[in-house]
Write an enzyme that holds these catalytic residues in place. Structure first.
Site, short mmCIF file in Angstrom:
data_model
loop_
_atom_site.label_atom_id
_atom_site.label_comp_id
_atom_site.label_asym_id
_atom_site.label_seq_id
_atom_site.Cartn_x
_atom_site.Cartn_y
_atom_site.Cartn_z
N LYS A 80 0.85 -1.20 0.00
CA LYS A 80 0.00 0.00 0.00
C LYS A 80 0.88 1.24 0.00
O LYS A 80 1.90 1.29 0.70
CB LYS A 80 -0.90 -0.03 1.23
N SER A 155 -9.67 1.77 2.71
CA SER A 155 -8.87 2.53 1.80
C SER A 155 -7.81 1.69 1.05
O SER A 155 -7.23 2.18 0.08
CB SER A 155 -8.16 3.65 2.56
N SER A 179 -9.82 -0.40 6.92
CA SER A 179 -9.24 -0.29 5.57
C SER A 179 -8.58 -1.54 5.02
O SER A 179 -8.29 -1.59 3.82
CB SER A 179 -8.25 0.85 5.52
N1 GLN Z 1 -13.10 4.39 6.30
C1 GLN Z 1 -12.42 4.76 7.50
C2 GLN Z 1 -11.95 6.19 7.43
O1 GLN Z 1 -12.13 6.78 6.40
C3 GLN Z 1 -11.25 3.83 7.74
C4 GLN Z 1 -10.07 4.16 6.94
C5 GLN Z 1 -8.88 3.33 7.32
O2 GLN Z 1 -8.99 2.30 7.98
N2 GLN Z 1 -7.70 3.83 6.94
O3 GLN Z 1 -11.44 6.71 8.37
#
Ligand code: GLN
Length: 488
Positions: A80, A155, A179
């Site tokens: 990532k 994400s 994410s």
């Molecule tokens: N969707 C959540 C957020 O936008 C989790 C994102 C993540 O785990 N990086 O904060």
């Protein structure tokens, strides 16, 4: 016979060690798939083909010389783009970091290299990991391999999509509020968020430090256990790293759920949960019962507040973490430095960050400001403690808690992005795990109208073995693992 790019990490390693194939052939097969599919999927921000093939040659040479090789020898690994890789562009899918080439490797990357894993590229993500759909990337959205008009989740959407399409054999994701698990569920792959502190965050570009962990995204549960065994472990460079003995998680994989006590919190099946999702997860629970588990419905009442608590804490931490990107010391800088410092600073940040990141910086700054700190941030911290206590109580009675990873199947690209609150709501079943610092895995458990569904298995701190063992047993007694998107 599966083709080389279709092999799991375990199979790849075996074939290379048995001299049936070379590491170079395996990595080449993965790159051929990437070149075939990337136009349709957009899983990657950066590819490092030449470096990867050179590394593969080096491993083949070691093997032909009879020298020992590491646990991941010859495996093609995607990372990532929030994780620092020495000499390889690391953008966090943001214009702000579009030219950032880290001078050092994150601890997890060092560990992968030590075991002869091969980094093949950096995957697309929501900008600074803020999102659940990979639509906020500066480099355009990643598409769901099961239906390219839909989101892959986020994400870590690029990491999940490249595993589903065989554009990588293993991938690293990060999970601040879901994410890893959300895109794993949406792309029908396995994803594990480790216990807070189990995997070093050194070299991870921070979004919300108190919540996030790096973790494996894989084709099956065995690979997940194997990859976790490589990346987990104490690191003195991360002050929150837990000092535990290294462990081989593949050893805990037995096709048996005898005596496993499953708690099924009703909060994981709340309003807005899709019927087909609910049905498939219950089928999965019954499947585990056929292998000796038992279940009981339960309630963790404070989970009702987890979304509000999570978003206040995550945005507050983000507003502080992202303050360093001013275009002067780091990051994107507008062409002309006209005006005073404040003007240049705000221009850099306005143009360097996308709309969702700016929204969160503003909301987080608000929640931390004098007069509102007690009302929002401090209160959220107190509720966080109550949520954690709910889990502690539940784990006195149960070994694992099970529910859906996502309340509904993957949605269309563009469907929710204009409505931030609707998008935040999709995290309802994942964020409580991060607030409590617990391990949780998402494992494929079915489909509805051809779209994947994931089951989430949560365990007490440092009991990754329980999540893996339950997921493995489920996987061994069903055939979801063998289902691949038609795009392949
Ligand atoms: N969707 C959540 C957020 O936008 C989790 C994102 C993540 O785990 N990086 O904060």
């Amino acid at each position: 016979m599966p083709k080389l790019h279709e092999l799991t990490a375990k199979q790849t390693i075996q074939k290379i060690q048995d001299n049936e194939v070379t590491a170079q052939e395996c990595v080449q097969a993965v790159f051929e798939t990437i070149h075939k599919l990337e136009d349709k999927i957009n899983a990657y921000v950066t590819l490092v083909e030449e470096e990867a093939l050179n590394k593969a040659k080096e491993i083949d040479r070691k093997i032909s010389d009879g020298k020992p090789v590491g646990k991941l020898a010859g495996v093609a690994i995607a990372v990532k783009d929030a994780i620092c890789t020495q000499g390889i562009l690391t953008t966090c899918s943001s214009r702000m970091l579009q030219n950032f080439v880290p001078p050092y490797d994150a601890e997890v990357i060092e560990r992968i290299k030590r075991e002869d894993g091969i980094i093949i590229g950096k995957t697309n993500m929501d900008e600074f990991a803020m999102g659940s759909s990979t639509e906020t990337s500066y480099f355009g959205p990643t598409r769901n391999p099961w239906d390219t008009s839909r989101v892959p989740g986020g994400s870590s959407g690029g990491s999940a999509a490249c595993i589903a399409t065989n554009e990588a054999t293993l991938a690293l994701g990060t999970d601040t509020g879901g994410s890893i698990r959300c895109p794993a569920s949406y792309c029908s792959v396995v994803g594990l968020k480790p216990t807070y502190g189990l995997v070093s965050r050194y070299g991870l570009i921070a979004y919300a430090n108190s919540l996030e962990q790096i973790g494996p995204m894989t084709k099956d549960v065995y690979d997940c256990a194997l990859f976790l065994s490589v990346i987990a472990g104490h690191d003195s460079k991360d002050g929150t790293s837990v000092n535990v003995e290294p462990k081989d998680y593949t050893k805990c994989l037995k096709n048996n759920a005898k005596g496993l006590k499953i708690g099924v919190p009703k909060e994981f099946f709340g309003e807005g949960t899709n019927e087909a999702v609910e049905k498939q997860v219950w089928n999965a629970i019954h499947k585990l019962e056929e292998r000796g588990a038992s279940h009981e419905e339960t309630s963790l009442p404070n989970l009702e507040h987890s979304l509000a608590t999570y978003y206040i804490i995550a945005m507050s931490e983000a507003s502080s973490n992202l303050a360093r990107y001013d275009g002067l010391r780091y990051g994107y800088r507008v062409d002309k430095d006209d005006g005073d410092w404040a003007t240049v600073y705000s221009k850099n940040r306005r143009d360097g960050f996308g709309a969702e990141v700016r929204r969160r910086i503003i909301l987080g700054t608000y929640a931390l400001s004098a007069g509102y700190y007690n009302k929002y941030y401090l209160k959220a911290l107190k509720v966080r403690t109550l949520i954690r206590e709910n889990f502690t109580e539940a784990f006195k009675k149960f070994d694992v808690l099970i529910g859906p990873t996502m309340p509904f199947p993957p949605f269309k690209i563009g469907e929710k992005i204009q409505d931030p609150l609707a998008l935040y709501m999709s995290d309802v079943d994942t964020v409580s795990t991060n607030l409590a610092g617990l391990p949780a895995i998402s494992v494929p458990c079915g489909f509805t109208d051809g779209l994947p569904i994931g089951m989430q298995i949560t365990a007490p701190p440092l009991r990754e073995d329980l999540t893996l063992q339950a997921a493995y047993t489920f996987e061994q007694n069903t055939d979801y693992k063998t289902k691949k998107p038609a795009i392949n």
